[in-house]
Design a protein around this motif. Structure first.
Motif, mmCIF file in Angstrom:
data_model
loop_
_atom_site.group_PDB
_atom_site.id
_atom_site.type_symbol
_atom_site.label_atom_id
_atom_site.label_comp_id
_atom_site.label_asym_id
_atom_site.label_seq_id
_atom_site.Cartn_x
_atom_site.Cartn_y
_atom_site.Cartn_z
ATOM 1 N N PHE A 402 -3.060 -3.438 -10.581
ATOM 2 C CA PHE A 402 -1.763 -4.105 -10.641
ATOM 3 C C PHE A 402 -1.480 -4.879 -9.359
ATOM 4 O O PHE A 402 -1.118 -6.064 -9.385
ATOM 5 N N HIS A 403 -1.637 -4.217 -8.226
ATOM 6 C CA HIS A 403 -1.288 -4.856 -6.956
ATOM 7 C C HIS A 403 -2.305 -5.924 -6.544
ATOM 8 O O HIS A 403 -1.946 -6.910 -5.902
ATOM 9 N N LEU A 404 -3.559 -5.735 -6.882
ATOM 10 C CA LEU A 404 -4.575 -6.697 -6.470
ATOM 11 C C LEU A 404 -4.475 -8.010 -7.241
ATOM 12 O O LEU A 404 -4.887 -9.055 -6.738
ATOM 13 N N PHE A 405 -3.929 -7.962 -8.459
ATOM 14 C CA PHE A 405 -3.976 -9.161 -9.288
ATOM 15 C C PHE A 405 -2.612 -9.701 -9.710
ATOM 16 O O PHE A 405 -2.519 -10.831 -10.188
ATOM 17 N N LEU A 406 -1.537 -8.915 -9.513
ATOM 18 C CA LEU A 406 -0.257 -9.386 -10.012
ATOM 19 C C LEU A 406 0.839 -9.491 -8.968
ATOM 20 O O LEU A 406 1.835 -10.174 -9.187
ATOM 21 N N GLU A 407 0.717 -8.787 -7.867
ATOM 22 C CA GLU A 407 1.815 -8.747 -6.910
ATOM 23 C C GLU A 407 1.890 -10.018 -6.061
ATOM 24 O O GLU A 407 0.996 -10.862 -6.092
ATOM 25 N N LYS A 408 2.980 -10.083 -5.288
ATOM 26 C CA LYS A 408 3.157 -11.205 -4.378
ATOM 27 C C LYS A 408 2.097 -11.170 -3.289
ATOM 28 O O LYS A 408 1.445 -10.168 -3.069
ATOM 29 N N LYS A 409 1.980 -12.260 -2.546
ATOM 30 C CA LYS A 409 0.863 -12.422 -1.625
ATOM 31 C C LYS A 409 0.791 -11.326 -0.575
ATOM 32 O O LYS A 409 -0.271 -10.756 -0.342
ATOM 33 N N TRP A 410 1.933 -10.998 0.071
ATOM 34 C CA TRP A 410 1.871 -10.014 1.148
ATOM 35 C C TRP A 410 1.540 -8.627 0.604
ATOM 36 O O TRP A 410 0.811 -7.864 1.241
ATOM 37 N N GLN A 411 2.072 -8.316 -0.590
ATOM 38 C CA GLN A 411 1.746 -7.032 -1.207
ATOM 39 C C GLN A 411 0.283 -6.990 -1.634
ATOM 40 O O GLN A 411 -0.381 -5.969 -1.510
ATOM 41 N N LYS A 412 -0.195 -8.121 -2.121
ATOM 42 C CA LYS A 412 -1.597 -8.194 -2.516
ATOM 43 C C LYS A 412 -2.504 -7.991 -1.307
ATOM 44 O O LYS A 412 -3.506 -7.271 -1.380
ATOM 45 N N ASN A 413 -2.150 -8.584 -0.185
ATOM 46 C CA ASN A 413 -2.951 -8.428 1.041
ATOM 47 C C ASN A 413 -2.977 -6.975 1.505
ATOM 48 O O ASN A 413 -4.011 -6.457 1.924
ATOM 49 N N VAL A 414 -1.814 -6.315 1.442
ATOM 50 C CA VAL A 414 -1.748 -4.905 1.847
ATOM 51 C C VAL A 414 -2.653 -4.059 0.969
ATOM 52 O O VAL A 414 -3.422 -3.221 1.459
ATOM 53 N N PHE A 415 -2.601 -4.280 -0.332
ATOM 54 C CA PHE A 415 -3.392 -3.454 -1.239
ATOM 55 C C PHE A 415 -4.867 -3.849 -1.227
ATOM 56 O O PHE A 415 -5.724 -3.045 -1.601
ATOM 57 N N GLN A 416 -5.170 -5.051 -0.822
ATOM 58 C CA GLN A 416 -6.576 -5.387 -0.620
ATOM 59 C C GLN A 416 -7.160 -4.536 0.510
ATOM 60 O O GLN A 416 -8.274 -4.031 0.407
ATOM 61 N N ILE A 417 -6.375 -4.370 1.566
ATOM 62 C CA ILE A 417 -6.810 -3.522 2.679
ATOM 63 C C ILE A 417 -6.932 -2.067 2.217
ATOM 64 O O ILE A 417 -7.909 -1.371 2.537
ATOM 65 N N ILE A 418 -5.950 -1.599 1.428
ATOM 66 C CA ILE A 418 -5.993 -0.231 0.918
ATOM 67 C C ILE A 418 -7.214 -0.022 0.013
ATOM 68 O O ILE A 418 -7.920 0.989 0.114
ATOM 69 N N ALA A 419 -7.467 -0.987 -0.857
ATOM 70 C CA ALA A 419 -8.605 -0.872 -1.777
ATOM 71 C C ALA A 419 -9.929 -0.843 -1.021
ATOM 72 O O ALA A 419 -10.816 -0.033 -1.318
ATOM 73 N N VAL A 420 -10.062 -1.726 -0.039
ATOM 74 C CA VAL A 420 -11.284 -1.746 0.771
ATOM 75 C C VAL A 420 -11.443 -0.419 1.515
ATOM 76 O O VAL A 420 -12.534 0.167 1.559
ATOM 77 N N GLY A 421 -10.325 0.072 2.086
ATOM 78 C CA GLY A 421 -10.385 1.344 2.799
ATOM 79 C C GLY A 421 -10.763 2.492 1.881
ATOM 80 O O GLY A 421 -11.549 3.367 2.253
ATOM 81 N N LEU A 422 -10.208 2.488 0.663
ATOM 82 C CA LEU A 422 -10.508 3.544 -0.306
ATOM 83 C C LEU A 422 -11.982 3.524 -0.702
ATOM 84 O O LEU A 422 -12.653 4.574 -0.720
ATOM 85 N N LEU A 423 -12.503 2.341 -0.996
ATOM 86 C CA LEU A 423 -13.899 2.235 -1.407
ATOM 87 C C LEU A 423 -14.844 2.557 -0.255
ATOM 88 O O LEU A 423 -15.866 3.233 -0.444
ATOM 89 N N LEU A 424 -14.507 2.099 0.962
ATOM 90 C CA LEU A 424 -15.356 2.403 2.120
ATOM 91 C C LEU A 424 -15.337 3.894 2.434
ATOM 92 O O LEU A 424 -16.376 4.481 2.781
ATOM 93 N N SER A 425 -14.165 4.525 2.304
ATOM 94 C CA SER A 425 -14.083 5.971 2.526
ATOM 95 C C SER A 425 -14.939 6.724 1.521
ATOM 96 O O SER A 425 -15.610 7.707 1.862
#
Length: 546
Positions: A402-425
């Motif tokens: 939801f956040h990666l593909f539908l949210e506003k730009k700043w929210q999308k950027n935050v969740f891109q960082i969260i997603a990368v962190g989750l996958l890297l962890s």
């Protein structure tokens, strides 16, 4: 609800497909490499015993009879025959073992692994490779469930990415037990139920009934998943007896009738099953400790660096309080649960969020409440909470999509960082798993490995007690790592045999409350010490104390 509808209509971009395929490839690598590296632990020993075709009673009778008749030391390799397929025993003998020795484990996985081991080998690598192969079914299963639940292929692709590197999935992919198969049946039965509700035809409900049957014959706690499905049907149909509820009841009854033969086995062998599960009645000093561990283990679904302080506490070993150790993970898990509840309540329809909450919440909270009211530690055993963990993964998968593909730009950027962190962890956890010799859910695995190394270092002998089935299981576990020259000597009814003088030190397994250790402690001519309290592993040095 317009944004979820936009998510439904969105197609997975090419970059996402490439990323997911890459992560699935890495996940397959971690699932199939180093299959034989980790200690073959106590529960996996039971799997090998099942596929050998011997029952526990036969092992005890034959092993202790041979040891006793020999009137001397025999090599540890004597036990090897009970960990490999006997060519004179067949699949029916594996089922016979489960009926007489381990009835709380339904036979589906064990029949499959017996047939698998005949082709790919009955050593740890061969037996575990079945779990690795089964784990690949998680990818299409989670994709199907996401399609049925969210009507979104995009969410399904995100789901495969998360499952690809999840340390939860990686561990059970290399564990020679039925839990990987159970996760597949949970996902498939849930997707089949949603499909049957949507289509309302005979074959869709037949597929759901079949998925339930496979689940029942894989793990008994599938019953709680089926009840959660039923509660969802009743509430979503607004407590009306209509066609959907009728079809659910007919499908569930049909599944239960097909499972009836094994249910009769459980009822007739309830005493055996109760004795084998007595360890889950361990009582905690504080309900806050129980809740703390229950919460802290939720974080291991996504990030797991093999830290096991809470596991040591559960097994009554000296260690710091689990709450002081796990405060960051407890806070993180609480935040995650609260965020999931708030987000899904705001963004999803009532039926979708109800399904997710019931799938995990009913089995997970039922076990926790039962422990809090009646005592026990069922709720904090990782393998019993798989419905809860899968539902949390499904929720997180949707939130990320939801956040990666539908949210506003700043929210999308935050969740891109969260997603990368989750996958890297997850990937870092997988690398640690790849390198490790033991993993924390393998109860006592590190100690068992150290015990075998200690025994192998000297010209030692191991005393084998006929009094305790657990002791025999530990010895069978140790035998996988003992040198063939290591000697075994039987103890009948706590009566010490004549020990040859050329063996020192002497090791044995005995509970603190049993009489053997007390007998030896009274003998002032020997030095006795408890090396590993959890396993009751003792070392006896035949030398006068100074």
């Amino acid at each position: 609800m317009d944004k979820p509808q936009l998510l439904t209509k969105s197609h997975p971009p090419t970059w996402l497909k490439i990323l997911v395929i890459t992560l699935i490839g890495l996940g397959i690598f971690f699932r199939f490499t180093h299959l034989g590296q980790k200690v073959y632990w106590y529960d996996e020993i039971a799997t090998s015993l099942a596929i050998s075709g011997h029952t526990l009673a036969e092992v005890k009778q034959e092993v202790f009879s041979n040891l006793g008749n020999n009137q001397g030391v025999i090599p540890a390799i004597t036990l090897d025959k009970y960990q490999h397929i006997n060519p004179d025993r067949f699949v029916v003998d594996t089922v016979r073992y489960l009926i007489t020795s381990d009835p709380q484990h339904p036979p589906l996985y064990y029949v499959i692994v017996r047939l698998w081991a005949q082709v790919f080998g009955d050593f740890p690598t061969g037996v575990r490779s079945l779990s690795a192969a089964i784990s690949l079914l998680v990818f299409p299963s989670v994709y199907w469930l996401c399609l049925e639940l969210f009507e979104s292929a995009l969410v399904g692709w995100v789901g495969m990415a998360v499952m690809g590197v999840s340390p939860l999935q990686i561990f059970f992919a290399q564990d020679a037990r039925e839990y990987g198969l159970w996760m597949v049946t949970i996902l498939v039965s849930s997707a089949a139920l949603l499909r049957a509700i949507r289509r309302e035809n005979f074959w869709s409900w037949a597929v759901y009934a079949l998925a339930l049957v496979l689940g029942f014959y894989t793990h008994l706690l599938t019953g709680m998943v089926a009840i959660a499905h039923g509660i969802y049907i009743v509430i979503s149909q607004q407590f009306r007896f209509n066609k959907t509820l009728r079809n659910y009841l007919l499908s569930s009854i049909a599944a239960c009738l097909i499972f009836l033969p094994w249910l009769i086995v459980i009822i007739t062998q309830i005493h055996t099953a109760t004795n084998l599960l007595s360890w889950i009645t361990f009582k905690t000093d504080s309900p806050f400790d129980l809740i703390g561990i229950w919460l802290s283990r939720i974080s291991r679904i996504f990030v797991d660096f093999n830290l096991a302080s809470d596991d040591a506490w559960v097994n009554n070993l000296p260690s710091e309080s689990p709450l002081s150790y796990s405060i960051p993970t407890i806070i993180g898990s609480l935040f995650l649960i609260i965020y999931i509840i708030i987000f899904l309540s705001d963004r999803l329809s009532t039926n979708i969020r109800l399904f997710i909450f019931l799938l995990g919440g009913f089995p997970g909270l039922t076990l926790l409440l039962y422990d809090l009211i009646f005592g026990g530690i069922r709720s904090i055993y990782f393998r019993y909470q798989l419905p809860l963990y899968l539902s949390i993964q499904i929720a997180v998968i949707y939130i990320l999509a939801f956040h990666l593909f539908l949210e506003k730009k700043w929210q999308k950027n935050v969740f891109q960082i969260i997603a990368v962190g989750l996958l890297l962890s997850g990937l870092v956890s997988d690398v640690r798993f790849f390198q490790a010799e033991t993993w924390w859910p393998q109860i006592g695995g590190k100690n068992l490995l150290a015990m075998s190394q200690l025994i192998n270092q000297s010209n030692s002998i191991v005393l084998v007690s006929s009094k305790n089935d657990y002791n025999l299981g530990v010895i069978l576990t140790l035998s996988h790592n003992l040198k063939p020259k290591i000697g075994l000597l039987t103890i009948q009814n706590d009566q010490l045999p004549i020990i040859p003088k050329d063996y020192s030190p002497i090791f044995f397994i005995d509970d603190l409350e049993n009489s053997l250790a007390h007998q030896l402690q009274k003998d002032k001519t020997n030095s006795l010490k408890l090396v590993y309290p959890l396993e009751g592993f003792w070392q006896l040095d035949k030398s006068r104390k100074t």
